[in-house]
Enzyme design. Structure first.
Site, mmCIF file in Angstrom:
data_model
loop_
_atom_site.group_PDB
_atom_site.id
_atom_site.type_symbol
_atom_site.label_atom_id
_atom_site.label_comp_id
_atom_site.label_asym_id
_atom_site.label_seq_id
_atom_site.Cartn_x
_atom_site.Cartn_y
_atom_site.Cartn_z
ATOM 1 N N ASP A 101 0.858 -1.273 0.045
ATOM 2 C CA ASP A 101 0.213 0.077 0.157
ATOM 3 C C ASP A 101 0.804 1.348 0.001
ATOM 4 O O ASP A 101 1.733 1.385 -0.960
ATOM 5 C CB ASP A 101 -1.096 -0.089 1.216
ATOM 6 N N TYR A 231 -1.102 11.356 1.744
ATOM 7 C CA TYR A 231 -1.995 11.667 0.661
ATOM 8 C C TYR A 231 -2.089 13.236 0.310
ATOM 9 O O TYR A 231 -1.865 13.610 -0.802
ATOM 10 C CB TYR A 231 -3.468 11.441 1.005
ATOM 11 N N HIS A 296 -7.332 -6.387 -0.829
ATOM 12 C CA HIS A 296 -6.213 -5.398 -0.683
ATOM 13 C C HIS A 296 -5.104 -5.742 0.374
ATOM 14 O O HIS A 296 -3.955 -5.739 0.171
ATOM 15 C CB HIS A 296 -6.709 -4.082 -0.770
#
Length: 312
Positions: A101, A231, A296
Protein backbone atom coordinates in the site's frame (compact mmCIF):
# COMPACT_ATOMS: atom_id res chain seq x y z
CA UNK A 1 3.64 -11.69 19.15
CA UNK A 2 5.99 -13.85 21.20
CA UNK A 3 9.61 -12.81 20.90
CA UNK A 4 9.02 -9.63 18.88
CA UNK A 5 11.03 -6.85 20.50
CA UNK A 6 10.36 -3.12 20.34
CA UNK A 7 12.54 -0.05 20.56
CA UNK A 8 12.68 3.61 19.66
CA UNK A 9 15.41 4.88 17.35
CA UNK A 10 16.33 8.44 16.39
CA UNK A 11 16.37 8.80 12.59
CA UNK A 12 16.31 11.90 10.41
CA UNK A 13 15.36 14.11 13.36
CA UNK A 14 12.35 12.06 14.55
CA UNK A 15 11.77 9.24 17.03
CA UNK A 16 10.76 6.07 15.20
CA UNK A 17 9.30 2.92 16.74
CA UNK A 18 10.43 -0.40 15.27
CA UNK A 19 9.33 -3.96 15.91
CA UNK A 20 11.92 -6.63 15.14
CA UNK A 21 12.85 -10.26 15.53
CA UNK A 22 15.59 -12.59 14.34
CA UNK A 23 19.21 -12.45 13.26
CA UNK A 24 20.70 -12.47 9.79
CA UNK A 25 20.16 -10.39 6.64
CA UNK A 26 17.75 -7.52 7.24
CA UNK A 27 14.27 -7.59 5.73
CA UNK A 28 12.60 -4.19 6.03
CA UNK A 29 8.77 -4.33 6.09
CA UNK A 30 6.83 -1.14 5.27
CA UNK A 31 3.12 -0.91 6.12
CA UNK A 32 0.37 1.09 4.44
CA UNK A 33 -2.75 3.04 5.44
CA UNK A 34 -4.50 2.53 7.80
CA UNK A 35 -2.06 -0.01 9.13
CA UNK A 36 0.85 -0.22 11.56
CA UNK A 37 3.95 -2.37 12.09
CA UNK A 38 1.47 -4.93 13.47
CA UNK A 39 0.13 -5.78 10.00
CA UNK A 40 3.44 -7.60 9.38
CA UNK A 41 3.16 -9.85 12.46
CA UNK A 42 2.89 -13.06 10.42
CA UNK A 43 5.84 -12.07 8.24
CA UNK A 44 8.03 -11.05 11.20
CA UNK A 45 7.54 -14.44 12.85
CA UNK A 46 8.03 -16.41 9.62
CA UNK A 47 11.09 -14.55 8.34
CA UNK A 48 12.84 -14.54 11.70
CA UNK A 49 12.39 -18.34 11.90
CA UNK A 50 14.04 -18.65 8.46
CA UNK A 51 17.26 -16.86 9.45
CA UNK A 52 16.42 -13.22 8.76
CA UNK A 53 16.32 -10.07 10.86
CA UNK A 54 12.77 -8.82 10.22
CA UNK A 55 12.29 -5.12 10.98
CA UNK A 56 8.88 -3.40 10.78
CA UNK A 57 8.76 0.30 11.66
CA UNK A 58 5.74 2.42 12.36
CA UNK A 59 6.29 4.89 9.53
CA UNK A 60 6.42 8.62 10.24
CA UNK A 61 3.00 9.74 11.49
CA UNK A 62 1.83 6.29 12.59
CA UNK A 63 1.56 4.35 15.85
CA UNK A 64 4.37 5.07 18.29
CA UNK A 65 6.53 6.96 15.78
CA UNK A 66 6.66 10.75 15.88
CA UNK A 67 3.98 12.55 13.83
CA UNK A 68 4.83 16.09 12.70
CA UNK A 69 1.53 17.97 12.20
CA UNK A 70 2.12 19.57 8.79
CA UNK A 71 1.68 17.61 5.54
CA UNK A 72 4.82 19.31 4.23
CA UNK A 73 6.76 17.08 6.65
CA UNK A 74 5.63 13.94 4.78
CA UNK A 75 7.32 14.29 1.42
CA UNK A 76 8.90 11.28 -0.23
CA UNK A 77 12.35 12.77 0.44
CA UNK A 78 11.70 12.95 4.18
CA UNK A 79 10.18 9.47 4.40
CA UNK A 80 13.07 7.95 2.43
CA UNK A 81 15.38 9.96 4.68
CA UNK A 82 13.79 8.24 7.69
CA UNK A 83 14.37 4.82 6.13
CA UNK A 84 17.95 5.60 5.09
CA UNK A 85 18.60 6.63 8.68
CA UNK A 86 17.02 3.41 9.92
CA UNK A 87 19.16 1.27 7.61
CA UNK A 88 22.25 3.11 8.90
CA UNK A 89 21.08 2.56 12.47
CA UNK A 90 20.74 -1.18 11.80
CA UNK A 91 24.38 -1.21 10.73
CA UNK A 92 23.91 -2.66 7.25
CA UNK A 93 24.72 -1.39 3.78
CA UNK A 94 21.80 -3.16 2.08
CA UNK A 95 18.55 -4.89 3.01
CA UNK A 96 15.71 -6.79 1.41
CA UNK A 97 12.59 -4.66 1.07
CA UNK A 98 8.96 -5.79 1.42
CA UNK A 99 6.19 -3.21 1.31
CA UNK A 100 2.43 -2.82 0.93
CA UNK A 101 0.00 0.00 0.00
CA UNK A 102 1.51 3.41 0.96
CA UNK A 103 4.56 1.51 2.17
CA UNK A 104 4.86 0.20 -1.39
CA UNK A 105 4.79 3.74 -2.79
CA UNK A 106 7.51 4.71 -0.33
CA UNK A 107 9.35 1.54 -1.35
CA UNK A 108 9.40 2.64 -5.00
CA UNK A 109 10.85 6.00 -3.95
CA UNK A 110 13.50 4.22 -1.87
CA UNK A 111 14.44 2.09 -4.91
CA UNK A 112 14.51 5.18 -7.11
CA UNK A 113 16.58 7.39 -4.78
CA UNK A 114 18.83 4.79 -3.10
CA UNK A 115 19.00 1.60 -5.20
CA UNK A 116 22.38 0.92 -3.61
CA UNK A 117 20.61 0.10 -0.33
CA UNK A 118 18.05 -2.38 -1.71
CA UNK A 119 19.10 -5.95 -2.56
CA UNK A 120 15.65 -6.82 -3.90
CA UNK A 121 12.07 -5.62 -3.49
CA UNK A 122 8.91 -7.66 -2.95
CA UNK A 123 6.12 -5.18 -3.67
CA UNK A 124 2.56 -5.94 -2.59
CA UNK A 125 -0.40 -4.32 -4.28
CA UNK A 126 0.86 -1.03 -5.74
CA UNK A 127 2.87 -1.10 -8.98
CA UNK A 128 5.38 1.60 -9.84
CA UNK A 129 3.75 4.47 -11.72
CA UNK A 130 6.02 6.93 -13.53
CA UNK A 131 5.69 10.65 -12.90
CA UNK A 132 3.46 12.50 -15.36
CA UNK A 133 5.29 15.78 -16.02
CA UNK A 134 2.18 17.45 -17.45
CA UNK A 135 -0.30 17.23 -14.57
CA UNK A 136 -0.24 17.01 -10.76
CA UNK A 137 -1.60 13.76 -9.31
CA UNK A 138 -4.56 15.14 -7.32
CA UNK A 139 -5.85 17.05 -10.34
CA UNK A 140 -5.40 13.91 -12.45
CA UNK A 141 -7.46 11.87 -9.99
CA UNK A 142 -10.20 14.51 -9.82
CA UNK A 143 -10.55 14.46 -13.59
CA UNK A 144 -10.56 10.66 -13.73
CA UNK A 145 -12.77 9.81 -10.75
CA UNK A 146 -14.48 13.00 -9.57
CA UNK A 147 -14.33 15.21 -6.47
CA UNK A 148 -15.53 12.39 -4.18
CA UNK A 149 -12.66 10.02 -5.01
CA UNK A 150 -11.13 9.09 -1.66
CA UNK A 151 -7.72 10.68 -2.36
CA UNK A 152 -9.44 13.96 -3.25
CA UNK A 153 -11.64 13.82 -0.15
CA UNK A 154 -8.54 13.29 2.02
CA UNK A 155 -6.88 16.54 0.90
CA UNK A 156 -8.48 19.17 3.17
CA UNK A 157 -6.88 19.03 6.64
CA UNK A 158 -9.31 18.15 9.39
CA UNK A 159 -12.33 17.37 7.21
CA UNK A 160 -12.06 13.61 6.89
CA UNK A 161 -10.69 13.38 10.44
CA UNK A 162 -13.97 14.88 11.66
CA UNK A 163 -15.95 12.39 9.53
CA UNK A 164 -13.97 9.50 11.05
CA UNK A 165 -14.64 10.84 14.56
CA UNK A 166 -18.38 10.97 13.79
CA UNK A 167 -18.48 7.46 12.35
CA UNK A 168 -16.21 5.95 15.04
CA UNK A 169 -12.60 4.79 14.81
CA UNK A 170 -13.42 1.09 15.19
CA UNK A 171 -16.22 1.24 12.61
CA UNK A 172 -14.08 3.05 10.02
CA UNK A 173 -11.08 0.75 10.46
CA UNK A 174 -13.29 -2.33 10.17
CA UNK A 175 -14.97 -0.94 7.05
CA UNK A 176 -11.66 -0.16 5.31
CA UNK A 177 -9.94 -3.41 6.28
CA UNK A 178 -12.87 -5.62 5.26
CA UNK A 179 -14.03 -3.79 2.11
CA UNK A 180 -13.75 -5.89 -1.05
CA UNK A 181 -15.50 -3.59 -3.50
CA UNK A 182 -13.22 -3.61 -6.58
CA UNK A 183 -14.33 -0.18 -7.89
CA UNK A 184 -12.34 3.03 -7.26
CA UNK A 185 -13.51 4.13 -3.78
CA UNK A 186 -15.55 7.32 -3.61
CA UNK A 187 -16.70 8.88 -0.32
CA UNK A 188 -20.09 10.59 -0.35
CA UNK A 189 -20.61 13.84 1.51
CA UNK A 190 -23.37 12.48 3.75
CA UNK A 191 -22.01 9.11 4.90
CA UNK A 192 -18.50 8.84 3.43
CA UNK A 193 -17.68 5.41 4.78
CA UNK A 194 -21.12 3.89 4.16
CA UNK A 195 -21.51 2.84 7.77
CA UNK A 196 -25.08 2.02 8.80
CA UNK A 197 -26.04 0.53 12.18
CA UNK A 198 -28.29 -2.06 10.54
CA UNK A 199 -25.45 -3.34 8.28
CA UNK A 200 -23.31 -5.29 10.69
CA UNK A 201 -19.82 -6.02 9.36
CA UNK A 202 -18.43 -9.41 10.33
CA UNK A 203 -14.70 -9.90 10.63
CA UNK A 204 -13.09 -12.17 8.01
CA UNK A 205 -11.18 -15.21 9.23
CA UNK A 206 -7.82 -13.49 8.75
CA UNK A 207 -8.67 -10.47 10.96
CA UNK A 208 -9.18 -11.23 14.66
CA UNK A 209 -10.84 -9.10 17.31
CA UNK A 210 -7.37 -8.67 18.86
CA UNK A 211 -5.95 -7.44 15.53
CA UNK A 212 -8.71 -4.87 15.18
CA UNK A 213 -8.47 -3.81 18.83
CA UNK A 214 -4.73 -3.13 18.51
CA UNK A 215 -5.30 -0.81 15.56
CA UNK A 216 -8.28 0.90 17.22
CA UNK A 217 -6.24 1.59 20.36
CA UNK A 218 -3.31 3.10 18.46
CA UNK A 219 -5.46 5.20 16.10
CA UNK A 220 -7.61 6.38 19.00
CA UNK A 221 -4.44 7.62 20.70
CA UNK A 222 -2.69 9.00 17.62
CA UNK A 223 -5.46 10.02 15.26
CA UNK A 224 -5.39 9.64 11.49
CA UNK A 225 -3.71 12.90 10.45
CA UNK A 226 -0.21 11.41 10.14
CA UNK A 227 -1.37 8.73 7.71
CA UNK A 228 -3.60 11.16 5.79
CA UNK A 229 -0.67 13.54 5.38
CA UNK A 230 0.91 11.08 2.92
CA UNK A 231 -2.05 11.73 0.60
CA UNK A 232 -1.81 15.48 1.24
CA UNK A 233 1.85 15.43 0.16
CA UNK A 234 1.12 13.83 -3.23
CA UNK A 235 1.39 17.09 -5.17
CA UNK A 236 4.46 18.11 -3.15
CA UNK A 237 6.09 14.78 -4.12
CA UNK A 238 5.27 15.52 -7.75
CA UNK A 239 7.11 18.86 -7.48
CA UNK A 240 10.11 17.40 -5.69
CA UNK A 241 10.59 14.47 -8.06
CA UNK A 242 10.83 16.50 -11.28
CA UNK A 243 14.53 15.53 -11.60
CA UNK A 244 13.52 11.84 -11.73
CA UNK A 245 11.05 12.22 -14.61
CA UNK A 246 11.63 9.25 -16.90
CA UNK A 247 14.03 7.54 -14.48
CA UNK A 248 13.88 3.75 -14.34
CA UNK A 249 13.79 1.57 -11.23
CA UNK A 250 16.95 -0.55 -11.26
CA UNK A 251 16.35 -3.03 -8.45
CA UNK A 252 15.23 -6.69 -8.79
CA UNK A 253 11.47 -6.75 -8.09
CA UNK A 254 8.73 -9.30 -7.46
CA UNK A 255 5.19 -7.91 -7.57
CA UNK A 256 2.27 -9.67 -5.86
CA UNK A 257 -1.34 -8.43 -5.96
CA UNK A 258 -4.85 -9.78 -5.38
CA UNK A 259 -7.24 -9.81 -8.31
CA UNK A 260 -9.88 -8.08 -6.13
CA UNK A 261 -7.50 -5.29 -5.07
CA UNK A 262 -9.03 -1.95 -6.03
CA UNK A 263 -5.55 -0.73 -7.04
CA UNK A 264 -5.39 -3.43 -9.73
CA UNK A 265 -9.04 -2.98 -10.76
CA UNK A 266 -8.61 0.79 -11.24
CA UNK A 267 -9.10 1.52 -14.97
CA UNK A 268 -5.84 1.08 -16.86
CA UNK A 269 -3.91 -0.64 -14.04
CA UNK A 270 -4.19 -4.24 -15.29
CA UNK A 271 -3.09 -3.18 -18.76
CA UNK A 272 -0.11 -1.26 -17.37
CA UNK A 273 0.99 -4.24 -15.26
CA UNK A 274 0.53 -6.91 -17.93
CA UNK A 275 1.17 -5.17 -21.28
CA UNK A 276 4.77 -4.06 -20.84
CA UNK A 277 4.45 -0.60 -19.26
CA UNK A 278 5.38 -1.83 -15.78
CA UNK A 279 8.29 -3.89 -17.11
CA UNK A 280 9.59 -0.92 -19.13
CA UNK A 281 9.90 1.26 -16.02
CA UNK A 282 11.02 -1.58 -13.71
CA UNK A 283 13.45 -3.40 -15.97
CA UNK A 284 14.52 -5.96 -13.37
CA UNK A 285 10.92 -7.00 -12.74
CA UNK A 286 11.35 -10.74 -12.30
CA UNK A 287 7.80 -11.90 -11.59
CA UNK A 288 4.20 -10.69 -11.37
CA UNK A 289 1.88 -12.83 -9.24
CA UNK A 290 -1.88 -12.19 -9.31
CA UNK A 291 -3.63 -14.11 -6.51
CA UNK A 292 -7.22 -15.08 -7.27
CA UNK A 293 -10.03 -14.11 -4.91
CA UNK A 294 -7.74 -11.94 -2.76
CA UNK A 295 -8.36 -8.34 -1.71
CA UNK A 296 -6.15 -5.40 -0.84
CA UNK A 297 -4.73 -6.39 2.57
CA UNK A 298 -2.93 -9.33 1.04
CA UNK A 299 -0.13 -9.88 3.57
CA UNK A 300 -2.74 -10.42 6.28
CA UNK A 301 -5.39 -12.22 4.23
CA UNK A 302 -2.95 -14.72 2.69
CA UNK A 303 -0.13 -14.60 5.22
CA UNK A 304 1.37 -18.05 4.58
CA UNK A 305 1.39 -17.67 0.80
CA UNK A 306 2.92 -14.19 1.06
CA UNK A 307 5.57 -15.51 3.46
CA UNK A 308 6.47 -18.13 0.84
CA UNK A 309 6.58 -15.55 -1.97
CA UNK A 310 8.91 -13.33 0.06
CA UNK A 311 11.19 -16.23 0.99
CA UNK A 312 11.34 -17.46 -2.63
Amino acid sequence: MEGISHRMVKVNGIDMHIAEKGQGPVVLLLHGFPELWYSWSHQILALSSLGYHAVAPDLRGYGDTEAPPSSSSYSCLQIVGDLSGLIDHLGVEQMFLVAHDWGAVVGWYLCLFRPDRVKAYVCLGVPYRPRNPKMKPVETMKLAFGEDFYVCRFQEPGVIEAEIARAGTAEVLMKILTDRNPVPPCLSQENPFGIYPENLVTLPSWLTEADLAFHVTKYSQKGFTGGLNYYRALDLNWELTAPWTGALVEVPVKFVVGDLDMVLTTPGAKEFVSNGGFKHHVQLLEEVVVMEGVGHFINQEKAEEINNHIYD
